[in-house]
Scaffold this active site. Structure first.
Site, PDB file in Angstrom:
ATOM      1  N   ASN A  80       0.675  -1.118  -0.143  1.00 47.74           N
ATOM      2  CA  ASN A  80      -0.096   0.010   0.001  1.00 47.74           C
ATOM      3  C   ASN A  80       0.772   1.302  -0.122  1.00 47.74           C
ATOM      4  O   ASN A  80       0.457   2.217  -0.625  1.00 47.74           O
ATOM      5  CB  ASN A  80      -0.905   0.094   1.347  1.00 47.74           C
ATOM      6  CG  ASN A  80      -1.543   1.282   1.220  1.00 47.74           C
ATOM      7  OD1 ASN A  80      -2.505   1.854   0.886  1.00 47.74           O
ATOM      8  ND2 ASN A  80      -1.132   2.039   2.580  1.00 47.74           N
ATOM      9  N   TYR A 147       5.326   8.860 -10.801  1.00 45.72           N
ATOM     10  CA  TYR A 147       4.251   8.062 -10.241  1.00 45.72           C
ATOM     11  C   TYR A 147       3.380   7.115 -11.102  1.00 45.72           C
ATOM     12  O   TYR A 147       3.100   6.163 -11.030  1.00 45.72           O
ATOM     13  CB  TYR A 147       3.117   8.914  -9.597  1.00 45.72           C
ATOM     14  CG  TYR A 147       2.168   8.671  -8.672  1.00 45.72           C
ATOM     15  CD1 TYR A 147       2.331   7.895  -7.404  1.00 45.72           C
ATOM     16  CD2 TYR A 147       0.611   8.655  -9.296  1.00 45.72           C
ATOM     17  CE1 TYR A 147       1.340   7.384  -6.781  1.00 45.72           C
ATOM     18  CE2 TYR A 147      -0.296   8.002  -8.620  1.00 45.72           C
ATOM     19  CZ  TYR A 147      -0.219   7.429  -7.319  1.00 45.72           C
ATOM     20  OH  TYR A 147      -1.230   7.012  -6.589  1.00 45.72           O
ATOM     21  N   LYS A 151       3.425   3.034 -11.206  1.00 47.25           N
ATOM     22  CA  LYS A 151       2.103   2.464 -10.792  1.00 47.25           C
ATOM     23  C   LYS A 151       1.827   1.464 -11.959  1.00 47.25           C
ATOM     24  O   LYS A 151       1.321   0.468 -12.168  1.00 47.25           O
ATOM     25  CB  LYS A 151       0.951   3.412 -10.733  1.00 47.25           C
ATOM     26  CG  LYS A 151       1.105   4.061  -9.288  1.00 47.25           C
ATOM     27  CD  LYS A 151       0.948   3.172  -8.241  1.00 47.25           C
ATOM     28  CE  LYS A 151       0.698   3.825  -6.684  1.00 47.25           C
ATOM     29  NZ  LYS A 151       0.924   2.897  -5.615  1.00 47.25           N
ATOM     30  N   THR A 184      -6.983  11.301   1.688  1.00 46.37           N
ATOM     31  CA  THR A 184      -6.096  10.979   2.614  1.00 46.37           C
ATOM     32  C   THR A 184      -4.918  12.174   2.338  1.00 46.37           C
ATOM     33  O   THR A 184      -5.287  12.877   1.561  1.00 46.37           O
ATOM     34  CB  THR A 184      -5.325   9.832   1.950  1.00 46.37           C
ATOM     35  OG1 THR A 184      -4.723   9.965   0.735  1.00 46.37           O
ATOM     36  CG2 THR A 184      -6.272   8.484   1.836  1.00 46.37           C
TER      37      THR A 184
END
Ligand SMILES: NC(=O)c1ccc[n+]([C@@H]2O[C@H](COP(=O)([O-])OP(=O)(O)OC[C@H]3O[C@@H](n4cnc5c(N)ncnc54)[C@H](OP(=O)(O)O)[C@@H]3O)[C@@H](O)[C@H]2O)c1
Length: 245
Positions: A80, A147, A151, A184
């Site tokens: 995660n 990123y 991913k 978040t």
């Protein structure tokens, strides 16, 4: 007894996952993150900086030490931990930050998966890997090069691992899961970028203003429910927004 290993539990989605898993009976929990070693509900947290050289290998040595002699009905690895930084065009971001980003988002989950597969081959009956991916793996975003690339790479290693598991009949289940937009601290970092660094920033600010981000507790509950039912693993590439109940 089931075993869950979750990375990046100090905030955001990881924290919500660990809080929920910590309340489950018959579950041993190992949380890996930048927090001091010590007990947590359901298990233990182990300090690891996933950007540091050989950090994953020594964390796995420590996990295996704790596992010695135990057998599990099910073992689940949740990769995660992640970082959105550095945000900006490739020729404007800092090289050291870029390296740390690739270490955390890309190299660490792969190395963890490798050790998990080796260790669990005999230690657990059911073996599951959940790699937390992103919609950014599947379409480019201006300013999120590191990123997006990491991913996308995580998606591909998940496909390869699922293929290998099927061909070698190991019974391992693997999914690379885009969780949707979650409220978040990472989204705070997203919204703090300038439009020069991240051209879509206003859209993300508007989503927050309109209350369109999902609470991490809800997302964590969905992931754990779909993991337990096995539906999460129907395909190696998945999106929580389209998985249904
Ligand atoms: N939020 C979203 O909208 C969204 C959307 C799609 C995908 N995701 C993915 O969901 C996952 C969780 O994201 P989030 O939104 O919960 O992010 P977050 O709030 O920023 O939390 C990230 C977690 O990763 C940990 N981490 C970062 N760098 C680390 C390092 N070097 N070593 C160890 N731990 C490290 C952080 O620990 P520290 O406290 O030590 O920094 C924190 O616990 C990530 O993989 C992210 O890419 C999020």
């Amino acid at each position: 007894m089931d075993l869950y290993i979750v990375t990046g539990h100090t905030k955001g989605l990881g924290r919500a996952l660990v809080e929920q898993l910590g309340r489950e009976p018959e579950t041993e929990l190992i949380a890996l993150g930048r927090a001091p070693d010590g007990p947590i509900p359901g298990g233990a947290q182990l300090f690891v900086d996933l950007a540091a050289p050989r950090a994953v290998e020594s964390a796995c040595d420590r996990i295996e030490e704790r596992m010695r002699g135990k057998r599990y009905g099910k073992a689940v690895l949740v990769n995660n931990a992640g970082v959105i930084s550095p945000v900006g065009m490739l020729d404007r971001v800092d090289a050291a930050e870029l390296e740390r980003s690739l270490a955390v988002n890309f190299a660490a989950p792969i190395l963890l998966m490798r050790r998990f597969l080796i260790a669990m081959a005999t230690a657990a009956k059911v073996k599951r890997v959940i790699n937390i991916s992103s919609g950014a793996a599947r379409r480019p975003y201006f300013g999120w090069g590191a990123y997006c690339a990491a991913k996308a790479g995580l998606d591909m290693i998940s496909r390869v691992a699922a293929l290998e598991a099927q061909a070698a009949m190991t019974g391992v289940q693997v999914v690379s899961l885009a969780p949707g937009v979650i409220d978040t601290p990472m989204q705070g970092v997203v919204r703090s970028a300038s439009p020069e660094e991240f051209v879509d920033v206003e859209r993300f600010r508007a989503m927050k203003a309109k209350g369109e981000l999902r609470p991490p507790e809800e997302v964590a509950a969905d992931i754990l429910r779909l993991e337990k039912s096995g539906k999460l693993f129907a395909e190696p590439i998945a999106d929580l927004r389209t998985l249904g109940e």
